[in-house]
Design a protein around this motif. Structure first.
Motif, mmCIF file in Angstrom:
data_model
loop_
_atom_site.group_PDB
_atom_site.id
_atom_site.type_symbol
_atom_site.label_atom_id
_atom_site.label_comp_id
_atom_site.label_asym_id
_atom_site.label_seq_id
_atom_site.Cartn_x
_atom_site.Cartn_y
_atom_site.Cartn_z
ATOM 1 N N ARG A 24 8.540 5.022 -1.772
ATOM 2 C CA ARG A 24 8.501 4.061 -1.119
ATOM 3 C C ARG A 24 7.394 3.068 -1.891
ATOM 4 O O ARG A 24 7.120 1.904 -1.463
ATOM 5 C CB ARG A 24 8.071 4.138 0.304
ATOM 6 C CG ARG A 24 9.013 4.506 1.432
ATOM 7 C CD ARG A 24 8.513 4.898 2.649
ATOM 8 N NE ARG A 24 8.178 3.791 3.350
ATOM 9 C CZ ARG A 24 7.340 3.706 4.582
ATOM 10 N NH1 ARG A 24 7.237 4.804 5.271
ATOM 11 N NH2 ARG A 24 7.220 2.590 5.120
ATOM 12 N N LEU A 25 6.616 3.467 -2.716
ATOM 13 C CA LEU A 25 5.850 2.751 -3.700
ATOM 14 C C LEU A 25 6.746 1.913 -4.688
ATOM 15 O O LEU A 25 6.293 1.232 -5.361
ATOM 16 C CB LEU A 25 4.792 3.369 -4.396
ATOM 17 C CG LEU A 25 3.856 3.997 -3.455
ATOM 18 C CD1 LEU A 25 2.801 4.791 -4.066
ATOM 19 C CD2 LEU A 25 2.996 2.830 -2.629
ATOM 20 N N THR A 26 8.219 2.173 -4.781
ATOM 21 C CA THR A 26 8.897 1.672 -5.718
ATOM 22 C C THR A 26 9.956 0.862 -4.952
ATOM 23 O O THR A 26 10.825 1.396 -4.394
ATOM 24 C CB THR A 26 9.450 2.694 -6.616
ATOM 25 O OG1 THR A 26 10.414 3.455 -5.606
ATOM 26 C CG2 THR A 26 8.541 3.474 -7.368
ATOM 27 N N PRO A 27 10.048 -0.351 -5.378
ATOM 28 C CA PRO A 27 8.744 -1.171 -6.430
ATOM 29 C C PRO A 27 7.669 -1.461 -5.407
ATOM 30 O O PRO A 27 7.718 -1.286 -4.174
ATOM 31 C CB PRO A 27 9.559 -2.610 -6.523
ATOM 32 C CG PRO A 27 10.442 -2.759 -5.430
ATOM 33 C CD PRO A 27 11.027 -1.389 -5.033
ATOM 34 N N PRO A 28 6.659 -2.077 -5.808
ATOM 35 C CA PRO A 28 6.467 -2.795 -7.214
ATOM 36 C C PRO A 28 6.293 -1.747 -8.205
ATOM 37 O O PRO A 28 6.178 -1.900 -9.488
ATOM 38 C CB PRO A 28 5.370 -3.911 -6.985
ATOM 39 C CG PRO A 28 4.552 -2.603 -5.910
ATOM 40 C CD PRO A 28 5.418 -2.341 -4.952
ATOM 41 N N TYR A 29 5.906 -0.391 -7.820
ATOM 42 C CA TYR A 29 5.548 0.354 -8.943
ATOM 43 C C TYR A 29 6.646 1.165 -9.520
ATOM 44 O O TYR A 29 7.748 1.290 -8.902
ATOM 45 C CB TYR A 29 4.465 1.417 -8.423
ATOM 46 C CG TYR A 29 3.302 0.854 -8.010
ATOM 47 C CD1 TYR A 29 2.249 0.250 -8.870
ATOM 48 C CD2 TYR A 29 2.929 0.753 -6.542
ATOM 49 C CE1 TYR A 29 1.249 -0.424 -8.595
ATOM 50 C CE2 TYR A 29 1.824 -0.091 -6.282
ATOM 51 C CZ TYR A 29 0.962 -0.564 -7.123
ATOM 52 O OH TYR A 29 -0.330 -0.942 -6.709
ATOM 53 N N THR A 30 6.630 1.468 -11.084
ATOM 54 C CA THR A 30 7.734 2.250 -11.356
ATOM 55 C C THR A 30 7.805 3.768 -10.711
ATOM 56 O O THR A 30 6.634 4.035 -10.194
ATOM 57 C CB THR A 30 7.696 2.467 -12.727
ATOM 58 O OG1 THR A 30 6.631 3.313 -13.021
ATOM 59 C CG2 THR A 30 7.792 1.126 -13.621
ATOM 60 N N ASP A 188 -0.411 -0.120 1.869
ATOM 61 C CA ASP A 188 -1.248 0.989 2.236
ATOM 62 C C ASP A 188 -2.118 1.454 0.950
ATOM 63 O O ASP A 188 -3.322 1.646 1.381
ATOM 64 C CB ASP A 188 -0.219 2.011 2.775
ATOM 65 C CG ASP A 188 0.557 1.675 3.794
ATOM 66 O OD1 ASP A 188 0.221 0.911 4.612
ATOM 67 O OD2 ASP A 188 2.004 2.352 3.828
ATOM 68 N N ALA A 189 -1.660 1.447 -0.008
ATOM 69 C CA ALA A 189 -2.307 1.965 -1.430
ATOM 70 C C ALA A 189 -3.561 1.323 -1.578
ATOM 71 O O ALA A 189 -4.585 1.651 -1.868
ATOM 72 C CB ALA A 189 -1.343 2.076 -2.528
ATOM 73 N N GLY A 213 -1.552 -5.470 -14.513
ATOM 74 C CA GLY A 213 -0.631 -6.569 -14.135
ATOM 75 C C GLY A 213 0.181 -6.279 -12.942
ATOM 76 O O GLY A 213 0.822 -7.151 -12.384
ATOM 77 N N ARG A 214 -0.014 -4.823 -12.213
ATOM 78 C CA ARG A 214 0.994 -4.534 -11.309
ATOM 79 C C ARG A 214 0.105 -5.191 -9.993
ATOM 80 O O ARG A 214 -0.872 -5.253 -9.882
ATOM 81 C CB ARG A 214 0.830 -2.972 -11.098
ATOM 82 C CG ARG A 214 1.438 -2.222 -12.261
ATOM 83 C CD ARG A 214 2.990 -2.402 -11.877
ATOM 84 N NE ARG A 214 3.905 -2.022 -12.967
ATOM 85 C CZ ARG A 214 5.125 -2.059 -12.992
ATOM 86 N NH1 ARG A 214 5.857 -2.963 -12.464
ATOM 87 N NH2 ARG A 214 5.956 -1.629 -14.133
#
Length: 214
Positions: A24-30, A188-189, A213-214
Motif C-alpha cells: 500500500r506504500l506503492t505509489p508513491p514508493y516503488t 502513515d509512514a 525527492g520521494r
C-alpha cells in the motif's frame, strides 16, 4: 534487566520482499523502496523486542529470515489460512505463561509501552491501532488468545473493537495499551517516523527516500 513478566513475546511478520511487503506504500514508493521501509520497520521492532523482559522471543515469519534478524530469536513459519488463523497458530507455539504478540507495522514501539504487561492482575493485554485494528494482543494463557482471535474479521475498521469485546465477553480482565498508528500508507509512514525513537532504522530509511525527492 527486569525480572521477565512474559514467558513469550512474539512478532508476526512477512519477509520484506519487493512486491509482497507494504504494497500500500506503492505509489508513491516503488516496490523495492516499500520493501526497504518494511525491512527497517521489522528491524526496529525486533531490536526493541530484544529488550522486553521475556523468557523467549519468537519470530513467526511468512518467508525466510534475512540479515535484519538479530540474535536471540527462535523462528517459526507462519501457518496457512487467514490472519486470524495465523495469529491463533502463533499463540499455539507458546508454552505456558503470559505471551504477547506484536506486528511489524509499528516501528515507533519503545519498551516503556510494555511496562506491566504480564502482571498477574490482568488476564489479557490489548494494543489498539488508530485504523481500528490492533498492534498487540496478549494473554496470561496463550491458548485462550488462540481461541478468542479465531473468527475475528481482520483488516477492517472494527477488527479491534470485535477482538477486545471477545476478550471481555470471555470474562478476561483486559489491560489496554496505548493507541498506535500502523504503517500502511505514505502518510502513515511520515507520521510514524516522526514518533520513532532516536536511532530508528525506519525513520532513517524514510528520510533517505525523502532526500532523493520521494
Amino acid at each position: 534487566m527486569s525480572v521477565p513478566l512474559l514467558a513469550t513475546v512474539l512478532v508476526i511478520a512477512k519477509e520484506p520482499v519487493p512486491g509482497r511487503a507494504k504494497t500500500r506504500l506503492t505509489p508513491p514508493y516503488t516496490a523495492r523502496e516499500a520493501a526497504a521501509l518494511a525491512e527497517a520497520a521489522l528491524a526496529d521492532t525486533l531490536h526493541m523486542v530484544r529488550h522486553v523482559p521475556a523468557r523467549r522471543r519468537l519470530l513467526v515469519l511468512d518467508g525466510a529470515p534475512g540479515p535484519w534478524l538479530p540474535p536471540g530469536f527462535d523462528v517459526a513459519a507462519q501457518s496457512a489460512g487467514g490472519l486470524d488463523e495465523r495469529i491463533a497458530a502463533a499463540f499455539g507455539l507458546c508454552g505456558p505463561g503470559p505471551a504477547l504478540l506484536v506486528g511489524m507495522d509499528t516501528p515507533q514501539l519503545t519498551t516503556d509501552l510494555f511496562e506491566g504487561v504480564g502482571r498477574a492482575d490482568h488476564d489479557a493485554w490489548f494494543g489498539p491501532a488508530a485504523d481500528g485494528g490492533f498492534w498487540a494482543l496478549g494473554a496470561a494463557e496463550p491458548e485462550r488468545a488462540a481461541t478468542l482471535v479465531r473468527g475475528v474479521p481482520m483488516s477492517t475498521g472494527r477488527t479491534g473493537a470485535v477482538q477486545r469485546r471477545r476478550l471481555t465477553e470471555a470474562g478476561l480482565r483486559v489491560s489496554d495499551l496505548p493507541v498506535l498508528r500502523d504503517v500502511d500508507t505514505a502518510a502513515d509512514a511520515a507520521e510514524v517516523a516522526a514518533r520513532c525513537p532516536a536511532g530508528s532504522r525506519f525513520a532513517a530509511a524514510l528520510a533517505a527516500l525523502t532526500e532523493t525527492g520521494r
